[in-house]
Scaffold this motif. Structure first.
Motif, PDB file in Angstrom:
ATOM      1  N   LEU A  32      12.296   9.060  11.926  1.00 20.03           N
ATOM      2  CA  LEU A  32      13.059  10.235  12.292  1.00 20.03           C
ATOM      3  C   LEU A  32      14.059  10.082  12.896  1.00 20.03           C
ATOM      4  N   ASP A  33      14.495   9.037  13.304  1.00 19.79           N
ATOM      5  CA  ASP A  33      15.697   8.795  14.033  1.00 19.79           C
ATOM      6  C   ASP A  33      17.002   8.043  13.272  1.00 19.79           C
TER       7      ASP A  33
ATOM      8  N   ALA B  19      11.689  16.857  14.045  1.00 18.11           N
ATOM      9  CA  ALA B  19      12.467  15.916  14.483  1.00 18.11           C
ATOM     10  C   ALA B  19      13.523  16.384  15.620  1.00 18.11           C
TER      11      ALA B  19
ATOM     12  N   SER C 191      11.518   6.438  16.070  1.00 18.81           N
ATOM     13  CA  SER C 191      10.368   7.364  16.215  1.00 18.81           C
ATOM     14  C   SER C 191      10.124   7.536  14.634  1.00 18.81           C
TER      15      SER C 191
END
Length: 246
Positions: free
Chosen positions: A19-20, A93, A2
């Motif tokens: 975001l991960d 997120a 992401s």
């Protein structure tokens, strides 16, 4: 993976944030810690400069540029913007994971209290700096304009604290955080840990009441140091590191 394209001005000198990733958690932590570190230092600087002669008595943009407090305000603005940007991305997120605890109201209640009031004070300062005649309409003179400005911000803050208190009561209902109770057959390790924490705090409160009942005589019971309980966040750091490692 992401990715979130950075908003201006970040997109001009930053690559998209994954975001991960653990790096994203580190970036968010850095933004928040930077805010929590620099803001108190800036406040101390502003207190010191308040006792110094005014280096920009005539007003105007030129004198504003020469004012040290204006540059401190500029730093505060950018640090606050960066912190709220990091927190907003973190919420973006993680909001699906946090959905069971209704995170939207909590985010608005806490971040609105911290950042909303800061930007409000900054806006009030800017408006009355460029429109000093507005203070005259409020009855302020040249000698008490600063006091009038402080009183205005304090009055707004008092009214807003009532609204924020009501919002916190709505966003953080005590019924949402009941005491976790488990029996011997419980297999969920997280629930067992939460139940153990509840037992620990109950035991500490009981020992502290007994110690106070004895007139605080004798050695203070182990583990009831309030500062240690409130500010020991090593378990939070450990959990964050485990999540970052995946």
């Amino acid at each position: 993976a992401s990715e979130k394209p950075p908003c201006p001005p970040y997109r001009w000198f930053c690559s998209p944030w994954r975001l991960d990733s653990g790096e994203f958690l580190g970036q968010c932590r850095y933004g928040v810690v930077l805010y929590a570190t620099l803001m108190p230092l800036a406040a101390v600087f502003m207190i010191v400069t308040a006792f110094l002669p005014d280096v920009a008595p005539n007003g105007g943009v030129a004198s504003l540029i020469e004012s040290p407090s204006a540059w401190v305000g500029f730093v505060q603005l950018n640090v606050a913007n960066h912190a709220i940007y990091c927190l907003g991305l973190f919420f973006y997120a993680a909001h699906d994971l946090l959905a069971p605890c209704r995170p939207h109201g909590k985010f608005v209640a806490v971040k609105g209290l911290v950042f909303g009031t800061f930007f409000q004070d900054l806006g009030i300062e800017a408006v009355f700096y460029f429109r000093p005649e507005l203070l005259a309409k409020l009855g302020a003179t040249k000698h008490d304009s600063e006091a009038m400005l402080g009183a205005l911000k304090a009055a707004l803050m008092c009214v807003e604290m009532l609204a924020f208190a009501a919002l916190h009561d709505y966003a953080f209902p005590h019924a949402q955080f009941p005491r976790v109770q488990v029996d011997a057959s419980e297999t969920n390790e997280r629930r067992r840990e939460l139940a153990a924490w509840g037992d620990f705090y109950d035991r500490q409160k009981r020992e502290r009441r007994l110690w106070r009942g004895r007139g605080r005589r004798g050695t203070e019971p182990d583990g009831v140091n309030v500062n240690q309980l409130l500010f020991d966040v090593s378990d939070v750091h450990q959990d964050t590191a485990e999540v970052a490692r995946g």
